[in-house]
Design a protein around this motif. Sequence first.
Motif, PDB file in Angstrom:
ATOM      1  N   ALA A  71      37.593  38.984  31.305  1.00  0.00           N
ATOM      2  CA  ALA A  71      38.916  39.118  31.387  1.00  0.00           C
ATOM      3  C   ALA A  71      39.436  40.398  30.701  1.00  0.00           C
ATOM      4  O   ALA A  71      40.194  41.065  31.337  1.00  0.00           O
ATOM      5  CB  ALA A  71      39.583  38.018  30.982  1.00  0.00           C
ATOM      6  N   ASP A 124      46.007  25.372  39.641  1.00  0.00           N
ATOM      7  CA  ASP A 124      46.292  26.700  38.833  1.00  0.00           C
ATOM      8  C   ASP A 124      47.911  26.681  38.577  1.00  0.00           C
ATOM      9  O   ASP A 124      48.733  26.032  39.455  1.00  0.00           O
ATOM     10  CB  ASP A 124      45.745  27.842  39.834  1.00  0.00           C
ATOM     11  N   VAL A 152      44.310  29.068  35.009  1.00  0.00           N
ATOM     12  CA  VAL A 152      43.307  29.005  36.112  1.00  0.00           C
ATOM     13  C   VAL A 152      42.476  27.914  35.896  1.00  0.00           C
ATOM     14  O   VAL A 152      41.534  28.006  34.772  1.00  0.00           O
ATOM     15  CB  VAL A 152      42.683  30.363  36.584  1.00  0.00           C
ATOM     16  N   VAL A 175      38.648  26.339  35.839  1.00  0.00           N
ATOM     17  CA  VAL A 175      37.363  26.845  35.988  1.00  0.00           C
ATOM     18  C   VAL A 175      36.404  25.524  36.620  1.00  0.00           C
ATOM     19  O   VAL A 175      36.513  24.361  36.286  1.00  0.00           O
ATOM     20  CB  VAL A 175      36.506  27.150  34.659  1.00  0.00           C
ATOM     21  N   ALA A 227      46.820  36.075  35.574  1.00  0.00           N
ATOM     22  CA  ALA A 227      45.840  35.453  36.753  1.00  0.00           C
ATOM     23  C   ALA A 227      44.733  36.165  37.097  1.00  0.00           C
ATOM     24  O   ALA A 227      43.396  35.708  37.093  1.00  0.00           O
ATOM     25  CB  ALA A 227      46.690  34.788  37.733  1.00  0.00           C
ATOM     26  N   ASP A 228      45.066  37.334  37.422  1.00  0.00           N
ATOM     27  CA  ASP A 228      43.932  38.396  37.959  1.00  0.00           C
ATOM     28  C   ASP A 228      42.958  38.377  37.086  1.00  0.00           C
ATOM     29  O   ASP A 228      41.519  38.556  37.226  1.00  0.00           O
ATOM     30  CB  ASP A 228      44.196  39.611  38.557  1.00  0.00           C
ATOM     31  N   ARG A 238      40.889  35.227  36.514  1.00  0.00           N
ATOM     32  CA  ARG A 238      39.707  35.156  37.591  1.00  0.00           C
ATOM     33  C   ARG A 238      38.780  36.169  37.522  1.00  0.00           C
ATOM     34  O   ARG A 238      37.373  35.495  37.662  1.00  0.00           O
ATOM     35  CB  ARG A 238      40.652  35.158  38.912  1.00  0.00           C
ATOM     36  N   ILE A 298      36.332  34.743  34.796  1.00  0.00           N
ATOM     37  CA  ILE A 298      35.881  33.321  35.231  1.00  0.00           C
ATOM     38  C   ILE A 298      34.591  33.901  36.179  1.00  0.00           C
ATOM     39  O   ILE A 298      33.414  33.206  35.888  1.00  0.00           O
ATOM     40  CB  ILE A 298      36.732  32.475  36.107  1.00  0.00           C
ATOM     41  N   ALA A 299      34.708  34.620  36.907  1.00  0.00           N
ATOM     42  CA  ALA A 299      33.744  35.234  38.106  1.00  0.00           C
ATOM     43  C   ALA A 299      32.565  35.842  37.247  1.00  0.00           C
ATOM     44  O   ALA A 299      31.576  35.693  37.464  1.00  0.00           O
ATOM     45  CB  ALA A 299      34.459  36.298  38.975  1.00  0.00           C
ATOM     46  N   THR A 310      36.562  29.465  40.928  1.00  0.00           N
ATOM     47  CA  THR A 310      37.939  29.155  40.828  1.00  0.00           C
ATOM     48  C   THR A 310      38.441  28.778  42.136  1.00  0.00           C
ATOM     49  O   THR A 310      37.747  28.582  42.930  1.00  0.00           O
ATOM     50  CB  THR A 310      38.815  30.236  40.486  1.00  0.00           C
ATOM     51  N   GLY A 311      39.775  28.239  42.294  1.00  0.00           N
ATOM     52  CA  GLY A 311      40.158  27.636  43.417  1.00  0.00           C
ATOM     53  C   GLY A 311      40.240  26.208  43.594  1.00  0.00           C
ATOM     54  O   GLY A 311      39.885  25.608  42.748  1.00  0.00           O
TER      55      GLY A 311
END
Length: 142
Positions: A14, A67, A100, A102, A124-125, A128, A131-132, A138-139
């Motif tokens: 992040a 989220d 967000v 996980v 948020a970007d 994400r 997390i990636a 996510t999602g």
Amino acid sequence: MITLGHAQAIIAGAIAHAQNAALKPLGIVVLDAGGQLLAFARQDGASFGRFAIAQAKAHGALAMGDDTAVLAERAKGNPVFFGSLVGVFDGGLALSPGGVLVRNGDGAIIGAVGASGDTGPNDADAVRAGIAAAGFATGAAA
């Protein structure tokens, strides 16, 4: 399950995103599925209040199972209910993007990450991306 090592990787990812995107300094919180704090980092120059806001975003996402960007949209149609949730959760719900969930490879919620410092969508970007970077998803659940 998110370990301390995963939490640190999420934060590092992040922060890398935030730096590459020239975002304002962030505070980033990682919670496990039970809402317990695993890790927190505050970039140089981020205000002291970023911890509480980031934690409220992550906690709110976990508590409501979505989220905070989604929750913020839902709150527009039901402001009294969502406003009351802030009290129910003793302030542990921030209705702004940046919280967000996980998910593991099976789509199960294993924690949440919250960030605060830039705009909600930029927070948020960054989350994400972190997390990636740690290899999680996510999602919405599949």
